[in-house]
Design a protein around this motif. Structure first.
Motif, PDB file in Angstrom:
ATOM      1  N   ASN A   1       0.836  -1.195   0.000  1.00 33.45           N
ATOM      2  CA  ASN A   1       0.000   0.000   0.000  1.00 33.45           C
ATOM      3  C   ASN A   1       0.871   1.244   0.000  1.00 33.45           C
ATOM      4  O   ASN A   1       0.824   2.081   0.905  1.00 33.45           O
TER       5      ASN A   1
ATOM      6  N   LYS B   1      -0.406   4.962   0.386  1.00 30.36           N
ATOM      7  CA  LYS B   1      -0.811   5.426   1.709  1.00 30.36           C
ATOM      8  C   LYS B   1       0.275   6.290   2.320  1.00 30.36           C
ATOM      9  O   LYS B   1      -0.008   7.208   3.096  1.00 30.36           O
ATOM     10  N   ARG B   2       1.531   6.030   1.959  1.00 34.04           N
ATOM     11  CA  ARG B   2       2.668   6.729   2.559  1.00 34.04           C
ATOM     12  C   ARG B   2       3.347   7.711   1.622  1.00 34.04           C
ATOM     13  O   ARG B   2       4.080   8.596   2.067  1.00 34.04           O
TER      14      ARG B   2
END
Length: 217
Positions: free
Chosen positions: A131, A134-135
């Motif tokens: 993911n 997301k960061r």
């Protein structure tokens, strides 16, 4: 003093040092795929990695670049080993819970919590979970020097890196460029790579050597 030492001598990967950050052979992607698609394919298809690296760090002042070489190992998600061998040895190990930085010349070990040390770093990008958006904010940069580039900008700014760029030739990751908050640019190449090798669990464990000064958490 410990925090300054960790910052000044940290490895740019994985400085990931960083963090962190591999050429990686990816699963075949469509010819039209941009850098963002290629990066996502890498994260989805690479579970372990062993690669030799050559790293060049150029400061904002433009003084003579520092070149280091060594080996990088990954076990996704969350585990990595950045073994710098020249011009001086250093070892950075992430075991999924803590980050260990060992400097044999100083006989010093610095340890930090995994999440605290990796936020917004190349290691969070390459050794983290799938993911990635997301960061990081991902942007296709088009082609340059025969490579398809993608830029990853950390959504949290406490990791010391302003942006990370990855260049792909076909389905192979050929280059990384890291810009940190100190004005340094780190360029990485990977002349030898083995994708999804079998790596023993002990690869990502670290025990401080007898007599070493251990600082941190």
């Amino acid at each position: 003093m410990t925090s300054r030492l960790f910052a000044s001598r940290r490895l740019s990967l994985w400085t990931l040092g960083a963090a962190l950050a591999l050429p990686c052979l990816l699963q075949t992607a469509p010819a039209f795929a941009g850098g963002v698609e290629k990066l996502k394919s890498f994260l989805e298809s690479t579970h372990t990695l062993r690669a030799d690296f050559s790293q060049t760090v150029t400061t904002r002042s433009g003084r003579k670049p520092q070149v280091t070489t060594g080996q990088l190992l990954l076990s996704r998600p969350g585990k990595f080993r950045w073994d710098q061998q020249k011009p001086y040895p250093q070892l950075l190990v992430g075991d999924g819970e803590k980050i260990w930085l060992y400097d044999p010349e100083l006989k010093q070990v610095t340890v930090k919590k995994f999440t605290q040390a990796l936020s917004g770093t190349p290691a969070a990008l390459l050794a983290g979970d799938n993911n990635v958006e997301k960061r990081f904010t991902l942007t296709d940069l088009g082609e340059r020097d025969g490579l398809a580039w993608v830029e990853a900008v950390p959504k949290q700014t406490d990791g010391g890196f302003e942006r990370i760029r990855l260049g792909f030739a076909g389905d192979t990751l050929r280059a990384m460029e890291l810009t940190d908050s100190f004005g340094q640019t780190t360029s990485l190449t990977f002349p030898k790579l083995e994708r999804n090798p079998s790596l023993p669990p002990a690869t990502f464990r670290f025990t401080p050597p007898p007599g070493a000064d251990v600082a941190g958490e």
